[in-house]
Design an enzyme around this catalytic site. Structure first.
Site: not given
Length: 187
Positions: A9, A15, A122
């Site tokens: 961040c 964060r 996937d």
């Protein structure tokens, strides 16, 4: 060999340390298979985590007491197997410092969004963290992007309200739920 996950961040005060701590908490018994770190694009080395972010980390099971901020360098970015950034601007900063990290650098919310959109087929045959990251990077272009690209960003809660810190922590936690499940599946 442990897989290195780096959160990035701005100041490495809210964060990115929160993301790193929540990921470690969510990984639980699988945490030793990972080295989870954080850094900031404008961080000053050695600062403790923001108190409001500390409270959110603890609420989500994190261990914030030992955190000290550190400035993001090319060597830190290059050493990571997976880089999860708070904002697209942080992703750009990582790629600028370490161009070879392009395919393994995502915003936190982008990585979670792409994983959420993938079908089990996937990810068939993926047996390691590097394979997972390569597959997600390859398939990221097949997943619809948000109409507002800012939806892949996590707001900066620094010096903002407790409600903002809680909202941001919950956004990070939600994205990391999917990320944790994917990482655990390949260790």
């Amino acid at each position: 060999m442990t897989a290195r996950v780096l959160f990035v961040c701005s100041g490495n005060l809210c964060r990115s340390p929160l993301g790193a701590q929540v990921l470690v908490a969510r990984l639980g018994r699988d945490a030793p298979a990972f080295t989870v770190e954080s850094a900031g694009t404008i961080a000053e080395d050695g600062a403790p985590m923001d108190e409001a972010a500390v409270a959110q980390s603890r609420r989500l099971g994190g261990s914030p007491d030992e955190h000290r901020s550190r400035y993001l360098t090319a060597s830190i970015a290059s050493a990571a197997d997976l880089v999860l950034t708070a904002e697209r601007s942080h992703r750009a900063a990582v790629v600028s410092l370490a161009p070879r990290a392009t395919k393994r650098t995502f915003t936190i919310r982008e990585f979670g969004r792409v994983l959420d959109a993938l079908e089990p087929a996937d990810l068939a045959g993926v047996a390691s963290v590097p394979e997972l990251i390569e597959r997600v990077a390859r398939l990221r272009g097949t997943v619809a992007v948000p109409s507002d690209p800012g939806e892949d960003d996590v707001d900066d809660p620094y010096r903002r309200s407790e409600a903002t810190h809680a909202r941001v922590a919950d956004e990070i936690d939600r994205a990391l739920s999917t990320v944790t499940d994917a990482l655990r599946a390949v260790v």
